[in-house]
Write a protein that holds these residues in place. Structure first.
Motif, short mmCIF file in Angstrom:
data_model
loop_
_atom_site.label_atom_id
_atom_site.label_comp_id
_atom_site.label_asym_id
_atom_site.label_seq_id
_atom_site.Cartn_x
_atom_site.Cartn_y
_atom_site.Cartn_z
N GLY A 118 -0.60 -5.76 9.94
CA GLY A 118 0.92 -5.47 9.55
C GLY A 118 1.89 -6.45 10.24
N GLY A 119 1.37 -7.76 10.29
CA GLY A 119 2.25 -8.70 10.64
C GLY A 119 3.66 -9.19 9.94
N PHE A 120 3.37 -8.68 8.39
CA PHE A 120 4.66 -9.06 7.77
C PHE A 120 5.50 -7.71 7.53
N LYS A 121 6.88 -7.79 7.81
CA LYS A 121 7.64 -6.83 7.94
C LYS A 121 8.53 -6.90 6.80
N ASP A 122 8.83 -5.76 5.95
CA ASP A 122 9.64 -5.74 4.64
C ASP A 122 11.19 -5.71 5.21
N SER A 127 6.76 -2.32 8.83
CA SER A 127 5.32 -2.68 8.33
C SER A 127 4.59 -1.48 8.05
N ARG A 128 3.94 -1.60 6.95
CA ARG A 128 3.21 -0.47 6.25
C ARG A 128 1.81 -1.11 6.30
N ARG A 129 0.90 -0.03 5.94
CA ARG A 129 -0.39 -0.33 5.78
C ARG A 129 -0.74 -1.14 4.62
N ILE A 130 -1.53 -2.23 4.64
CA ILE A 130 -1.71 -3.23 3.68
C ILE A 130 -3.08 -2.92 3.21
N ARG A 133 -6.90 -4.76 -1.32
CA ARG A 133 -6.22 -5.45 -2.66
C ARG A 133 -5.19 -6.24 -2.70
N THR A 134 -4.26 -5.85 -1.81
CA THR A 134 -3.00 -6.87 -1.70
C THR A 134 -3.40 -8.11 -0.91
N VAL A 135 -4.22 -7.84 0.07
CA VAL A 135 -4.34 -9.21 0.85
C VAL A 135 -5.30 -10.22 0.10
N ASN A 136 -6.24 -9.57 -0.86
CA ASN A 136 -7.09 -10.26 -1.85
C ASN A 136 -6.26 -11.13 -2.81
#
Length: 150
Positions: A118-122, A127-130, A133-136
């Motif tokens: 959750g290092g990236f904040k909107d 920060s939400r659960r990633i 699929r998104t990371v890939n």
């Protein structure tokens, strides 16, 4: 060293110090092509001529990502372009001004760990659960950029 023709135009393909160079000589005359090839080889051996892939590889990640998106606009639907722009935001936040030549497999693994934690904040700072699929998909975009930089 090799001279070859493509549609009546002479091209050269040679290597200097392990770097490959392929350039159009922009001429239809064989003798002029030989002279231009010698000039290009001299420029490459002095270091004044950079391989085409190396020019892109010398860019900072953010600039390379912007160029990548501009190139992809021709091949993708508008919604797909917007999707890729959104997927580039966390990549730009992590890699920032890092040169493409400095991005190693370990650096990519660090990104994956950072992203999963959750290092990236909107925009609101949440920060939400990633999902994997998104990371890939983000790593897929990163690999396409790095592949272009060779």
């Amino acid at each position: 060293m090799a001279l070859f023709r493509r549609n009546k135009t002479w091209w050269t393909d040679f290597a200097v110090n392990g770097a490959r160079y392929r350039h159009s000589l922009k001429t239809k005359d064989w003798r002029e092509a030989q002279a231009r090839e010698k000039e290009l080889i001299a420029q490459a051996s002095v270091g004044k001529l950079a391989p085409s892939s190396q020019q892109f590889a010398r860019l900072a990640f953010t600039e390379a990502a912007d160029r990548y998106i501009e190139d992809r606009k021709q091949h993708l639907a508008p919604r797909s372009v917007e999707s890729e722009k959104g997927r580039l935001k966390p990549l730009k936040a992590f890699f920032g001004a890092t040169l493409l030549t400095r991005i190693s497999p370990d650096f990519v693994r660090q990104y994956i760990v950072w992203r999963r934690e959750g290092g990236f904040k909107d925009k609101k700072g949440n920060s939400r659960r990633i999902e994997n699929r998104t990371v890939n998909m983000e790593v897929g975009i990163l690999s396409r950029i790095l592949r272009r930089a060779k």
